[in-house]
Design an enzyme around this catalytic site. Structure first.
Site, short mmCIF file in Angstrom:
data_model
loop_
_atom_site.label_atom_id
_atom_site.label_comp_id
_atom_site.label_asym_id
_atom_site.label_seq_id
_atom_site.Cartn_x
_atom_site.Cartn_y
_atom_site.Cartn_z
CB SER A 459 8.52 17.70 -2.69
OG SER A 459 8.35 16.39 -2.19
CE1 TYR A 472 5.05 19.32 1.26
CE2 TYR A 472 5.51 17.32 0.03
CZ TYR A 472 5.96 18.42 0.71
OH TYR A 472 7.30 18.63 0.84
#
Lengths: 589, 280
Positions: A459, A472
């Protein structure tokens, strides 16, 4: 002798005794494998074994090579006309009534181009699969075209291939090549192949290799100058051609085949990320492409229609028939990626814990070009389930060629509000899911030893810190680093690893993301709000899927996708303090 | 699914049903004439001429035709791209015909999806539209807010693996109100839209703005209200990797307390509905 279960026979033609080996059931379609330089028919041993259970496989030593006898004198004994006589003699001996399916590698392909373009073989060849060996006539025209109207690009292509052909010039010097092959070069050759071409060890090359290489120099001396100077203008293929181009070939440029469609009206293109000796390094892929092509042409000849949906995507030549496993394939980026691979003709295993969604992805994949597709309901964080899946995939579908570890979940909320349970959950899926995938399927790829590719969806949060996404971002940063370490480790096995950093992409990750430290109602409100913001950004997952396919083709290491992901990636390298300042901002939720 | 039985159709509804039937007849007639080589402009002209011959003088909007990946609005950025182009129809290409004729003062707005030759993907898209027709009717009867229904349709599309392509329409509408239009001798159109109809829509928009509703059924806040009684041309549009499919037909919303009568499709005898009935 490394051809297991081969029946040998001798075919006499023009004063030469050709050593011919046959494998498999002689009533099946005949596949004739022609070896290159400096090789003998044993170069095909791995491919022949794989083809033998479905076809009548025939191999022969080209004159002067292996156990076939050499013409005397050597000069003038290796012209393409004489090689065509040999081919016809072998074909008539092994398959007198039916045309044969021809497969050639290197010089085997060069001479097969002659076979498939001259009049007297018409009706004797059902199909031709060419790898790493252009027609000398096409090559001659290729050079002429570039010399007569030299644009900068054409000059570049000429110089590029000119540099790759250095050994051809060397082979034209008298006597020296023979001395080198029979002397030091011949002794060093197996080691050179292992180091430079990454050939697996074993009983190849055979002891006759120095002799083959010395005789084979006459293939060049008898044909290259004559044909390049005066290429035939009628060298049109009279059979369907499948061209397999290894993209890492150091002897032949991919550009050589740019104008091939003019010469071969029925052309199927394939490309393979490998070096020159694909029959040794990629036997599985070759035998599957050869089988598919042979069967398709047998069916055509018998009047059986082919499959309804044929893959025509831009990457079809690279991924056709390959096995691709995508996790998190029931929605978002995973589903779009499965569809993109399906469009390229790959076989798809769609894995997700949402069984219905995975099945739907598989079903739609079949509609758009995947020859086969399966949905598997597995939670990637479940080690046992993943092991079971790996076992099932290996036994039922085969070894995965491209693995996409995409499954992931979102978790927002400050560090101090994130519970250990939240941490465990996000790391289990985002990190352990990737670890299990790489471990299990990566091991299968490495054990097969025929390359492959692993894509991990990281990501932009992997390098963009944020006070609202500690868990995350941590999980994704780990995935990014894992990918890069793995890339270094697996490079030697020809397995590429790419990390994809998408950025804000309009998928349902926002509506399933957890928000730590807030009650259910507030969580739902934030999910809705973030879903709306991602919707306004509206970056489609299909574009990420495109980036993934491109990353596999180009073997890219780290791929930021959206403009903001690319921007952040740039800033992280040159102005990391700016990113740290951005990390302090409160997200507008 | 039950609709109001024919006897209960008021004369007005019968007028709308008649023009909708006429428009679908036109779509089927034109679709039957499509062959490789026809351009979008050609197909639009065929629709226009077919309807003119049968007495249509005014339009809610002029007929559109989209071929190939234009059925999924691939690469559409500005509304001008909706207008028919010189794209040539080829074998295997999907196509959509979309027209909104005004006949005897009644408006219809319909969309017809087809494919030149067999296409498993297109068949699947058409089959999957059925769930949307049911979902929309059910939720309108439940008097859910239009914006919520829009979101639910959107989610169903995502679950099916499709992209929401009605989002590309002006204001991203999945539906808009249609109404009666005064018949004038001169009926000009502006950017493909009939001025009379635009006037009606603008009047509705103004009134709706005051009363808190909108004649456009969009994903935005101004559609956050329960279904407004009237006639809505509903047009869910699915897109899947360069193939698009939609239907468009009139949904009648009334203020009746009986859920069956509170909302119903104007006509259930339409090509796409017949097709689903045949398949099942």
């Amino acid at each position: 002798m490394s051809l297991k279960g081969a029946r040998e026979r001798w075919v006499r033609t023009g004063g030469i005794e050709l050593c011919v080996a046959e494998m498999g059931d002689a009533t099946q379609p005949t596949v004739l494998l022609v070896h290159g330089y400096p090789d003998s028919k044993e170069v095909w041993s791995e491919v022949a074994e794989r083809l033998a259970d479905r076809f009548h496989v025939v191999l022969y030593d080209v004159r002067g090579h292996g156990r076939s006898t050499a013409p005397a004198p050597l000069r003038g004994g290796f012209t393409l006309e004489k090689l065509t006589d040999d081919f016809l003699a072998v074909a008539d001996a092994v398959s007198p009534d039916r045309p044969v399916h021809l497969v050639g590698h290197d010089w085997g392909s060069v001479q097969s181009w002659e076979f498939v373009t001259v009049k007297r073989t018409e009706g004797r060849i059902a199909s031709f699969t060419s790898m790493s060996g252009p027609s000398l006539d096409h090559f001659g025209h290729w050079i002429k075209k570039r010399m007569s109207r030299p644009t900068p690009r054409r000059v570049g292509q000429l110089l590029g291939q000119g540099a790759k052909s250095w050994y051809v010039y060397m082979l034209h010097t008298p006597l020296l090549p023979e001395l080198a092959w029979r002397g030091p070069l011949g002794r060093q050759w197996p080691g050179i192949l292992r180091r430079m071409e990454r050939l697996p060890g074993g009983d190849y090359p055979t002891p006759s290799q120095p002799q083959d290489a010395a005789h084979g120099t006459w293939l060049y001396r008898d044909n290259v100058r004559a044909r390049l100077r005066r290429p035939r203008s009628d060298a049109y293929a009279h059979a369907p051609v499948q061209l397999i181009t290894p993209t890492g070939d150091i002897f032949l440029s991919e550009r050589l085949y740019d104008e091939l469609d003019e010469w071969a009206p029925q052309l199927t293109r394939r490309s393979l990320p490998a070096k020159h000796w694909v029959p040794r390094t990629r036997p599985d892929q070759l035998s599957s492409w050869i089988s598919e092509f042979v069967l398709a042409n047998e069916n055509n000849a018998a009047g059986v229609a082919g499959r309804e949906t044929v893959a025509r995507g831009p990457y079809a030549e690279r991924f056709g028939g390959q096995l691709v496993l995508v996790t998190g394939a029931a929605s978002g980026i995973g589903r779009a990626t499965a569809f993109a691979f399906a469009e390229a003709g790959a076989r798809i295993v769609a894995v997700d814990r949402d069984a219905e969604g995975a099945a739907r992805t598989a079903e739609m994949s079949r509609l758009i070009g995947a020859p086969e597709a399966w949905g598997e309901a597995v939670d990637v964080s479940d080690e046992q389930a993943m092991e079971k899946l790996a076992g099932k995939v290996a036994t039922e579908y085969g070894v995965v060629d491209v693995l996409v570890n995409n499954a992931g979940i979102g978790l927002a909320g400050s560090f101090l509000q994130t519970s250990t349970e939240d941490w465990r959950q996000v790391l289990d899926v985002n990190l352990w899911g990737v670890i299990h995938g790489c471990r299990l399927f990566g091991r299968q790829m490495a054990a097969r030893g025929q390359g492959g590719h692993i894509v991990n969806t990281a990501s932009a949060a992997a390098y963009q810190p944020s006070k609202s996404l500690p868990a995350y971002s941590t999980s994704k940063a780990a995935v990014l680093m894992l990918s890069q370490c793995l890339r270094a480790e697996l490079a030697a096995q020809g397995i590429g690893v790419s990390a994809i950093c998408p950025g804000f992409v309009n998928t349902n990750i926002t509506s399933t993301a957890r928000f730590a430290g807030v009650d259910a109602k507030e969580e739902e409100r934030r999910q809705r709000k973030s879903a709306r913001m991602y919707g306004l950004r509206n970056y489609p997952p299909e574009k990420v899927a495109d980036a993934i396919l491109r990353a596999v083709v180009k073997n890219q290491a780290v791929v930021p996708v959206t403009p903001e992901a690319r921007g952040a990636h740039f800033i992280s390298r040159f102005m990391p303090r700016t990113l740290r300042a951005i990390a302090r901002l409160e997200p507008p939720l | 699914m039950t609709s109001a039985v024919a006897s209960e159709l008021t004369a007005e509804l019968r007028g709308f049903a008649e023009v909708q039937r006429l428009a679908y007849d036109c779509a089927e007639a034109v679709a039957a004439q499509l062959k490789p080589g026809v351009t979008e402009r050609g197909a639009a002209r065929m629709q226009r001429e077919w309807l003119r011959e049968r007495g249509v003088r005014d339009w809610f909007h002029l007929p559109f035709a989209w071929f190939g990946d234009r059925t999924a609005f691939v690469g559409f950025r500005i509304p001008l791209q909706f207008f028919p182009t010189n794209r040539v129809l080829e074998a295997g290409m999907p196509f959509i015909l979309d027209m909104a004729p005004v006949y005897k003062g009644y408006t219809a707005d319909i969309g017809y999806s087809g494919c030149l030759g067999p296409s498993p993907v297109h068949d699947r898209l058409l089959a999957d539209l059925e769930a949307h027709r049911e979902l929309i009717l059910r939720e309108v009867r439940e008097r859910r807010s239009l914006r919520e229904i829009y979101g639910d349709v959107d989610r169903l599309m995502v679950r099916q693996g499709y992209a929401n392509r009605h989002r590309a329409y002006p204001f991203g509408v999945i539906a808009h109100k249609v109404d009666r239009v005064k018949e004038r001798r001169w009926s000009p159109h502006l950017f493909g839209f009939g001025t009379q109809s635009l006037k009606g829509l603008a009047g509705d928009a103004l009134r709706g703005h005051r009363e808190g509703w909108s004649p456009l059924w969009s994903p935005y806040k101004f559609s956050d209200h329960p279904p407004r009684p009237g006639l809505w041309a509903v047009e869910p549009h699915l897109g899947f990797r360069g193939t698009g499919a939609k239907f468009e037909e009139i949904l009648v919303v009334t203020d009746s307390k009986d859920p069956e009568q509170s909302a119903f499709w104007l006509d259930d005898d339409l090509p796409h509905v017949r097709r689903w009935a045949e398949d099942s």
